[in-house]
Design an enzyme around this catalytic site. Structure first.
Site, mmCIF file in Angstrom:
data_model
loop_
_atom_site.group_PDB
_atom_site.id
_atom_site.type_symbol
_atom_site.label_atom_id
_atom_site.label_comp_id
_atom_site.label_asym_id
_atom_site.label_seq_id
_atom_site.Cartn_x
_atom_site.Cartn_y
_atom_site.Cartn_z
ATOM 1 N N CYS A 69 -5.040 2.348 25.785
ATOM 2 C CA CYS A 69 -5.530 1.560 24.736
ATOM 3 C C CYS A 69 -6.162 0.145 25.211
ATOM 4 C CB CYS A 69 -4.618 1.533 23.698
ATOM 5 S SG CYS A 69 -5.571 0.873 22.278
ATOM 6 N N CYS A 73 -2.005 -5.116 21.648
ATOM 7 C CA CYS A 73 -1.069 -5.305 20.552
ATOM 8 C C CYS A 73 0.172 -5.459 21.383
ATOM 9 C CB CYS A 73 -0.860 -4.237 19.899
ATOM 10 S SG CYS A 73 -2.505 -3.663 18.965
ATOM 11 N N CYS A 76 3.194 -3.000 21.941
ATOM 12 C CA CYS A 76 2.759 -1.446 22.183
ATOM 13 C C CYS A 76 2.709 -1.157 23.523
ATOM 14 C CB CYS A 76 1.536 -1.346 21.453
ATOM 15 S SG CYS A 76 1.286 0.536 21.609
ATOM 16 N N CYS A 113 1.689 14.021 11.132
ATOM 17 C CA CYS A 113 0.609 12.733 11.610
ATOM 18 C C CYS A 113 0.184 12.558 13.040
ATOM 19 C CB CYS A 113 1.424 11.616 11.160
ATOM 20 S SG CYS A 113 0.622 9.872 11.565
ATOM 21 N N CYS A 144 -2.181 13.548 8.233
ATOM 22 C CA CYS A 144 -2.101 12.148 8.514
ATOM 23 C C CYS A 144 -2.881 12.037 10.062
ATOM 24 C CB CYS A 144 -0.967 11.464 8.154
ATOM 25 S SG CYS A 144 -0.949 9.611 8.381
ATOM 26 N N CYS A 204 -2.109 4.826 4.394
ATOM 27 C CA CYS A 204 -0.742 4.654 4.912
ATOM 28 C C CYS A 204 -0.769 3.227 5.577
ATOM 29 C CB CYS A 204 -0.217 5.881 5.667
ATOM 30 S SG CYS A 204 1.183 5.522 6.543
ATOM 31 N N ARG A 276 8.526 4.115 4.232
ATOM 32 C CA ARG A 276 9.208 4.614 5.259
ATOM 33 C C ARG A 276 10.086 3.863 6.091
ATOM 34 N NH1 ARG A 276 4.843 6.980 7.533
ATOM 35 N NH2 ARG A 276 4.760 8.520 5.386
HETATM 36 N N1 SAM Z 1 -3.651 2.942 17.778
HETATM 37 C C1 SAM Z 1 -3.817 2.874 16.372
HETATM 38 C C2 SAM Z 1 -3.474 1.635 15.599
HETATM 39 O O1 SAM Z 1 -2.895 0.725 16.114
HETATM 40 O O2 SAM Z 1 -4.118 1.605 14.513
HETATM 41 C C3 SAM Z 1 -2.576 3.722 15.832
HETATM 42 C C4 SAM Z 1 -1.244 3.988 16.519
HETATM 43 S S1 SAM Z 1 -0.203 2.459 16.413
HETATM 44 C C5 SAM Z 1 0.910 3.074 17.627
HETATM 45 C C6 SAM Z 1 0.651 2.688 14.855
HETATM 46 C C7 SAM Z 1 1.515 1.589 14.530
HETATM 47 O O3 SAM Z 1 2.777 1.708 15.357
HETATM 48 C C8 SAM Z 1 1.316 0.077 14.985
HETATM 49 O O4 SAM Z 1 0.510 -0.548 14.063
HETATM 50 C C9 SAM Z 1 2.741 -0.463 14.869
HETATM 51 O O5 SAM Z 1 2.891 -0.741 13.371
HETATM 52 C C10 SAM Z 1 3.569 0.645 15.242
HETATM 53 N N2 SAM Z 1 4.257 0.456 16.672
HETATM 54 C C11 SAM Z 1 3.697 0.638 17.823
HETATM 55 N N3 SAM Z 1 4.447 0.368 18.765
HETATM 56 C C12 SAM Z 1 5.555 -0.101 18.202
HETATM 57 C C13 SAM Z 1 6.882 -0.414 18.657
HETATM 58 N N4 SAM Z 1 7.124 -0.598 19.952
HETATM 59 N N5 SAM Z 1 7.875 -0.696 17.826
HETATM 60 C C14 SAM Z 1 7.670 -0.429 16.446
HETATM 61 N N6 SAM Z 1 6.641 -0.064 16.042
HETATM 62 C C15 SAM Z 1 5.647 0.083 16.838
HETATM 63 C C1 DTB Z 2 3.802 3.541 12.057
HETATM 64 O O1 DTB Z 2 3.729 2.598 11.234
HETATM 65 N N1 DTB Z 2 4.705 3.786 13.009
HETATM 66 C C2 DTB Z 2 4.392 5.013 13.753
HETATM 67 C C3 DTB Z 2 2.996 5.482 13.133
HETATM 68 N N2 DTB Z 2 2.868 4.526 12.020
HETATM 69 C C4 DTB Z 2 1.822 5.947 13.956
HETATM 70 C C5 DTB Z 2 4.184 4.789 15.415
HETATM 71 C C6 DTB Z 2 5.517 4.146 15.831
HETATM 72 C C7 DTB Z 2 5.270 4.104 17.102
HETATM 73 C C8 DTB Z 2 6.622 3.303 17.964
HETATM 74 C C9 DTB Z 2 6.227 3.311 19.442
HETATM 75 C C10 DTB Z 2 6.055 4.761 20.179
HETATM 76 O O2 DTB Z 2 6.746 5.673 20.061
HETATM 77 O O3 DTB Z 2 5.116 4.446 20.941
HETATM 78 FE FE1 SF4 Z 3 -3.578 0.648 21.020
HETATM 79 FE FE2 SF4 Z 3 -0.891 0.384 20.698
HETATM 80 FE FE3 SF4 Z 3 -2.634 -1.331 19.572
HETATM 81 FE FE4 SF4 Z 3 -2.659 1.112 18.431
HETATM 82 S S1 SF4 Z 3 -0.789 -0.129 18.603
HETATM 83 S S2 SF4 Z 3 -4.494 -0.255 18.864
HETATM 84 S S3 SF4 Z 3 -2.231 2.282 20.574
HETATM 85 S S4 SF4 Z 3 -2.408 -0.865 21.533
#
Ligand code: SAM
Ligand code: DTB
Ligand code: SF4
Length: 331
Positions: A69, A73, A76, A113, A144, A204, A276
């Protein structure tokens, strides 16, 4: 010690002829500072006024496009800016997605989702995702998706395809946000949420705690969520899952009671939203999860994977529900 109560804490305004509390940042900061058991009592009282306190909604996640990606973030593992062990995976086939959705339904989930690690999907990606959405709906599951930023036209297309919810998190308090993400700003997030709402889908939207923010900034995250009008139907509160190679790896681990406090404030300030208990459950004891349900959480991610990290397996959750006398909201 100053005590705040729900009756004195808020002013009210009318929405659809119903009184709606208007929260200030200061009031939510005072609320999150309450003695824990007082806060839990208030949250549980609000919870019982709006929901069956034994019912928990189950959503199963699937990463349909993993890693690489362009966003940065800091939490992530899927960001191309960080070097983690994660294997990239291009967009799954519709058959693969529908097989996973079928398994989720059989295991008892009511919502499926689909998550794609994009800054924003291309229109040709969306064509494929729309086929997936149609198939998942046909299985009788709520749908979702979380695909990054959307244009208003893309949001319309997803709504037309029958997508029930779009997940897009604001992630943190506005002032903390810039220390975690640099490639898109808070307003970009609000613009996508606006496009989703205008298109007529349910929202959401939540955030993450445990990233080094202060308690007041956790209250600030909830304050920002109350500023979305109408409130998001679904509010995921994630506890940071620390992944090696991400900038937030090694962050001081948050006291889990702080997570419980955040959930309680979300419940009180967003009384009709499903709150959630999201990422981070794998590291929480059953007892700590019970406190989260007491604080008003009434939805979980269900299934042994989140997107790329582990979640409790279904047997553990079924046993937890039996121990606590909870049941899954029917599909
Ligand atoms: N890429 C899309 C976005 O950011 O909108 C969707 C997927 S992203 C992984 C969805 C959410 O997962 C993020 O906004 C964040 O709140 C959560 N998330 C991602 N990595 C995480 C982590 N290591 N621990 C907890 N929550 C995480
Ligand atoms: C959200 O708030 N948490 C979910 C979902 N929306 C998409 C994702 C959590 C991701 C946690 C780290 C991972 O498994 O990559
Ligand atoms: Fe990309 Fe992860 Fe950020 Fe979603 S949370 S925009 S997958 S870097």
């Amino acid at each position: 010690m100053e005590q705040i109560t729900l009756t004195t804490a808020v002013t009210m305004h009318q929405q659809n002829d119903l009184p709606v509390a208007v929260w200030s940042r200061e009031t939510l900061t005072a609320l999150i500072d309450l003695p824990l058991l007082e806060l839990l009592w208030q949250a549980q009282s609000v919870h019982r006024a709006h929901f069956d306190p034994r019912s928990v909604q189950l959503s199963t996640l699937l990463s349909i496009k993993t890693g690489g990606c362009p966003e940065d973030c800091g939490y992530c593992p899927q960001s191309a800016h960080h070097s983690t062990d994660l294997a990239r995976q291009s967009l799954l086939t519709t058959e693969q997605v529908l097989a996973a959705a079928q398994r989720a339904k059989q295991a008892g989930a009511s919502r499926f989702c689909m998550g794609g690690a994009w800054r924003n999907p291309r229109d040709k990606d969306l064509d494929q995702v729309i086929t997936m959405i149609t198939g998942v709906r046909d299985l009788g599951l709520e749908t979702c998706a979380t695909l990054g930023m959307l244009t208003p036209v893309q949001a319309e297309r997803l709504q037309q395809a029958g997508l029930d919810y779009y997940n897009h998190n604001i992630d943190s308090d506005r002032e903390f946000y810039g220390s975690i993400i640099h490639t898109r700003d808070f307003q970009d997030r609000l613009d996508t949420l606006d496009a989703v709402r205008q298109a007529g889908m349910k929202v959401c939207c939540g955030g993450i705690v445990g990233m080094g923010e202060s308690r007041a900034q956790r209250a600030g995250l909830i304050y920002e969520l109350t500023q979305l009008d109408p409130a998001p139907e679904s509010v995921p509160i994630n506890l940071l899952v620390q992944v090696e190679g991400t900038p937030l790896y090694g962050q001081e681990v948050l006291d889990p009671f702080e997570f419980v406090r955040t959930i309680a404030v979300a419940r009180i300030a967003l009384p009709t939203s499903r709150v959630r208990l999201s990422a981070g459950r794998e590291g929480l004891s059953d007892e700590m999860q019970a406190l989260c349900f007491m604080a008003g959480a009434n939805s979980i991610f269900y299934g042994e994977r989140l997107l790329t990290t582990d979640n409790p397996d279904q047997q553990r959750d079924q046993r937890l529900f039996e121990r606590l006398g909870l049941y899954a909201e029917p599909a």
